[in-house]
Design a protein around this motif. Structure first.
Motif, PDB file in Angstrom:
ATOM      1  N   CYS A 188       0.825  -1.208   0.000  1.00  0.00           N
ATOM      2  CA  CYS A 188       0.000   0.000   0.000  1.00  0.00           C
ATOM      3  C   CYS A 188       0.861   1.261   0.000  1.00  0.00           C
ATOM      4  O   CYS A 188       2.084   1.208   0.162  1.00  0.00           O
ATOM      5  CB  CYS A 188      -0.926  -0.011   1.213  1.00  0.00           C
ATOM      6  N   PHE A 189       0.224   2.394  -0.127  1.00  0.00           N
ATOM      7  CA  PHE A 189       0.897   3.687  -0.186  1.00  0.00           C
ATOM      8  C   PHE A 189       1.709   3.975   1.077  1.00  0.00           C
ATOM      9  O   PHE A 189       2.840   4.432   1.006  1.00  0.00           O
ATOM     10  CB  PHE A 189      -0.137   4.798  -0.422  1.00  0.00           C
ATOM     11  N   CYS A 190       1.140   3.699   2.247  1.00  0.00           N
ATOM     12  CA  CYS A 190       1.821   4.049   3.499  1.00  0.00           C
ATOM     13  C   CYS A 190       2.829   3.000   3.962  1.00  0.00           C
ATOM     14  O   CYS A 190       3.595   3.248   4.894  1.00  0.00           O
ATOM     15  CB  CYS A 190       0.808   4.336   4.610  1.00  0.00           C
ATOM     16  N   GLY A 191       2.837   1.835   3.339  1.00  0.00           N
ATOM     17  CA  GLY A 191       3.790   0.788   3.693  1.00  0.00           C
ATOM     18  C   GLY A 191       3.324  -0.158   4.783  1.00  0.00           C
ATOM     19  O   GLY A 191       4.039  -1.090   5.144  1.00  0.00           O
ATOM     20  N   ALA A 192       2.131   0.042   5.312  1.00  0.00           N
ATOM     21  CA  ALA A 192       1.636  -0.818   6.391  1.00  0.00           C
ATOM     22  C   ALA A 192       1.354  -2.236   5.915  1.00  0.00           C
ATOM     23  O   ALA A 192       1.502  -3.188   6.675  1.00  0.00           O
ATOM     24  CB  ALA A 192       0.372  -0.218   7.016  1.00  0.00           C
ATOM     25  N   ILE A 193       0.945  -2.381   4.654  1.00  0.00           N
ATOM     26  CA  ILE A 193       0.636  -3.705   4.113  1.00  0.00           C
ATOM     27  C   ILE A 193       1.632  -4.033   3.013  1.00  0.00           C
ATOM     28  O   ILE A 193       1.924  -3.204   2.147  1.00  0.00           O
ATOM     29  CB  ILE A 193      -0.795  -3.771   3.552  1.00  0.00           C
ATOM     30  N   ARG A 194       2.128  -5.261   3.062  1.00  0.00           N
ATOM     31  CA  ARG A 194       3.020  -5.786   2.027  1.00  0.00           C
ATOM     32  C   ARG A 194       2.483  -7.139   1.559  1.00  0.00           C
ATOM     33  O   ARG A 194       1.821  -7.846   2.325  1.00  0.00           O
ATOM     34  CB  ARG A 194       4.443  -5.968   2.572  1.00  0.00           C
TER      35      ARG A 194
END
Length: 138
Positions: free
Chosen positions: A10-16
């Motif tokens: 995701c954009f914020c990096g919380a999900i990979r």
């Protein structure tokens, strides 16, 4: 089947997530549902075997946009990452541009051009379908 490893999130990096198998297909979708979900004129998707796709980090939110479709997105930043269709549970549709390398799998066709906006014009020469890829070519 050749094993690969591509990552995205995701954009914020919380999900990979990771892909460990090549996509079975790729497309540019022109449907009104995708347009409204992304706030964009078209959205690119990859069809990946469910066994070749896995979330590796983060907390997902999900909702059913149009039965029988369940969509997954980041609960922190709202990035729409993927969806599954109940009629095709063996595949996950992954938002191409959520890949770290979105150029890795270019689209092979355009779907749902029957929903297209009149000011969207592509000259890429790819096959087009008025509905899904299972419909007749435009």
């Amino acid at each position: 089947m050749a094993r690969i490893r591509f990552e995205g999130g995701c954009f914020c990096g919380a999900i990979r997530y990771e892909l460990t198998e090549p996509p079975a297909g790729s497309m540019v979708c022109h449907c009104s549902t995708c347009r409204r979900l992304f706030g964009a004129p078209v959205v690119a998707w990859l069809s990946v075997a469910a066994g070749g796709f896995a979330f590796t980090r983060g907390g997902l939110a999900e909702f059913s946009s149009t039965p029988p479709v369940t969509r997954w997105f980041c609960q922190a930043c709202g990035t729409h990452l993927a969806y599954v269709h109940a009629d095709e549970p063996d595949y996950v549709e992954v938002a191409t541009c959520s890949l770290d390398d979105a150029s890795a799998f270019p689209p092979t066709h355009h779907s749902w051009q029957g929903h297209d906006l009149p000011w969207v014009v592509f000259g890429d020469g790819l096959p087009t379908f008025q509905r899904s890829r299972y419909g007749s070519s435009a």
